[in-house]
Enzyme design. Structure first.
Site, mmCIF file in Angstrom:
data_model
loop_
_atom_site.group_PDB
_atom_site.id
_atom_site.type_symbol
_atom_site.label_atom_id
_atom_site.label_comp_id
_atom_site.label_asym_id
_atom_site.label_seq_id
_atom_site.Cartn_x
_atom_site.Cartn_y
_atom_site.Cartn_z
ATOM 1 N N GLY A 114 59.514 42.440 40.182
ATOM 2 C CA GLY A 114 58.749 41.596 41.088
ATOM 3 C C GLY A 114 57.860 40.573 40.415
ATOM 4 N N GLY A 152 67.078 42.134 52.248
ATOM 5 C CA GLY A 152 67.040 43.130 53.310
ATOM 6 C C GLY A 152 66.155 42.720 54.476
ATOM 7 N N GLY A 207 39.247 31.793 41.087
ATOM 8 C CA GLY A 207 39.454 33.233 40.988
ATOM 9 C C GLY A 207 40.232 33.587 39.734
ATOM 10 N N ILE A 253 43.507 33.903 38.990
ATOM 11 C CA ILE A 253 44.630 33.043 38.601
ATOM 12 C C ILE A 253 44.115 31.709 38.065
ATOM 13 C CG2 ILE A 253 46.683 31.831 39.444
ATOM 14 C CD1 ILE A 253 46.936 34.073 41.570
ATOM 15 N N GLU A 261 42.369 32.039 34.559
ATOM 16 C CA GLU A 261 43.311 32.376 33.490
ATOM 17 C C GLU A 261 44.120 31.153 33.073
ATOM 18 O OE1 GLU A 261 43.959 37.198 34.000
ATOM 19 O OE2 GLU A 261 45.611 35.857 34.527
ATOM 20 N N GLU A 293 36.019 25.149 42.813
ATOM 21 C CA GLU A 293 35.829 26.419 43.520
ATOM 22 C C GLU A 293 34.816 26.208 44.649
ATOM 23 O OE1 GLU A 293 35.616 29.623 45.312
ATOM 24 O OE2 GLU A 293 37.061 29.698 43.657
ATOM 25 N N ALA A 343 48.780 44.815 40.195
ATOM 26 C CA ALA A 343 50.001 45.577 39.947
ATOM 27 C C ALA A 343 49.722 47.069 39.866
ATOM 28 C CB ALA A 343 50.657 45.092 38.653
ATOM 29 N N HIS A 362 32.446 53.745 15.293
ATOM 30 C CA HIS A 362 31.774 52.558 14.758
ATOM 31 C C HIS A 362 32.621 51.962 13.633
ATOM 32 C CE1 HIS A 362 28.516 49.991 13.320
ATOM 33 N NE2 HIS A 362 28.793 50.421 12.089
#
Length: 462
Positions: free
Chosen positions: A44, A118, A181, A183, A186, A202, A314, A439
């Site tokens: 997908g 389908g 946002g 998407i 990024e 935005e 996801a 550390h």
């Protein structure tokens, strides 16, 4: 429509994305006879047009930045440019390897895989390729697609969606990104690393507006430092072609011009024309409505993933699909606590969180019952080595558990695993403070933050 009644499956799944294939794999593992119907490729959006390819682009961008900035680490290197076909080859090889592995999993679990478009034809059947596939239970998992705004047509030329952006044959000289946002930020981050002049539009008051306001402000500060421009708090009005690009006009009359416009205003469920309404599935604004066990209003039909109004992630789809499979197999299931789901935005710097924002915690528990603490990564050795800035912010119910962990910094998403344990196991600051963190790691910053919240700070001021 031919009625293929020779086999009645225990579970018929419409959609082979994260939610659908997770249900198929888990259901088959538990002994259910499963059919999985997918019109495109199993995996997908996440595998083919989402999580995986975008993170590959972001990593390529990180390598470009490291080449430009290598001298500050004492390494002489030169940045000669972006080879776009080679970037796509790298990205596509990552996808192909994962896709092949997933196909192998589907086959090894003896899932009946049906390639075709389908359509739900009754509470217990789906029509595909001229056949009627019967199931004792139906799972709808048809996912989502990029959406637009009224009057704004995504043409795939100068006005594009994230799907188009992932296969763009060039690095755009300039880009306007509509939507700040996950998407939007990024792609802004990746394109800036590739050399694009980026402006984000935005309509809300902050970038990544669903995150804690402190995380948003830290990201905005980092983006300003990187030269990523953004306009906040004013909504889009219109977009039009110019001689060689696109012009965007905002509600206050302000105008922006660039070579392309990326529309990143979210994703809409894929539910129209698939028979859902005709069969009587309860819906709202295109989403299929479900209860906490992912059951629709029809006893034989469940739904998961981006098709339902839960977090569009996801890993949420995986969890929802597994929950349905286990419920149908007769196992005891527990509803998902969506606040306990880890969230990561893979821009530079990364934004990661789990649990409640400070504002939400105050709304639930009362402002006088909430304690917060910020730990600056300037005190963390590993972050200094990486030359990243940022913070870890903890939200605690007074004298009680930590109910929110919010982190900003390069690679900080890798620390969200412990953060989700802290939230989901309702850990007290003193309990986390007892754990010894390695550390020098960024993980150590989580430990230091809890040491400070427990009243015994080590590498931070009282």
């Amino acid at each position: 429509m031919a009625n293929d009644a020779s086999t009645v499956f225990d579970l018929v799944i419409l959609g082979g994305g994260s939610g659908g294939y997770a249900a198929a794999l888990r259901g088959a593992q538990l002994g259910l006879n499963v059919a999985l119907i997918e019109k495109d490729k199993v995996g997908g959006t996440c595998l083919h047009r989402g999580c995986i390819p975008t993170k590959a682009l972001l990593h390529a961008g990180e390598i470009a930045d490291q080449a430009r900035e290598s001298e500050q680490f004492g390494v002489k290197a030169s940045f000669e440019g972006i080879d776009v076909p080679a970037v796509h080859k790298y990205k596509d090889e990552v996808i192909a390897g994962l896709y092949k592995g997933l196909q192998g999993l589907i086959a090894s679990r003896k899932v009946t895989y049906i390639e075709g478009e389908g359509r739900l034809s009754s509470p217990t059947s789906i029509d595909v390729n001229g056949q009627r596939i019967q199931g004792r239970h139906i799972l709808l998992a048809t996912g989502s697609v990029p959406k637009s705004l009224p009057g704004l047509e995504i043409d795939g030329n100068r006005i594009i969606s994230s799907d188009h952006a992932l296969v763009l044959d060039r690095v755009p000289k300039s880009a306007i990104i509509l939507g700040g946002g996950v998407i939007g930020v990024e792609f802004a981050s990746a394109w800036k690393s590739f050399g694009t002049d980026v402006t984000i539009i935005e309509g809300l008051k902050h970038l990544v507006p669903v995150e804690d306001e402190n995380s948003s402000k830290l990201l905005e500060r980092a983006f300003r430092k990187r030269g990523i421009k953004f306009n906040l708090g004013t909504f889009f009005q219109k977009a039009e072609y110019t001689q060689d690009g696109v012009k965007v006009t905002l509600a206050d009359g302000k105008e922006f011009e660039a070579e392309i416009l990326l529309v990143a205003v979210g994703r809409a469920p894929v539910s129209q024309g698939l028979g859902y309404e005709e069969v009587g599935v309860a819906m709202d604004r295109g989403y299929v409505l479900v209860d906490e066990y992912m059951r629709t209003n029809i006893p034989t039909i469940s739904a998961v993933g981006d098709l339902v109004p839960t977090l569009q992630l996801a890993h949420v789809g995986f969890a929802e699909g597994i929950l349905v499979a286990e419920r149908l197999a007769g196992l005891k299931t527990v509803p998902i606590d969506y606040n306990g789901v880890p969230r990561v935005t893979y821009c530079h710097p990364e934004v990661a969180s789990v649990g409640l924002t400070e504002a939400k915690a105050k709304e639930i528990y009362g402002a006088d019952k909430i304690v917060t603490l910020k730990y600056n990564l300037a005190g963390n050795g590993r972050s200094k080595i990486l030359k990243t800035a940022g913070e870890i912010k903890l939200v605690q119910v007074k004298d009680g558990a930590v109910v929110g962990v919010h982190m900003v910094g390069d690679r900080i998403g890798e620390q969200v695993g412990e953060a989700q344990l802290i939230y989901n196991w309702e850990a007290l600051p003193a309990e986390v403070a007892q754990l010894i963190h390695a550390h020098p790691t960024q993980n150590e910053a989580l430990g230091e933050a809890h040491l400070a919240l427990a009243g015994k700070p080590l590498h931070s001021h009282d």
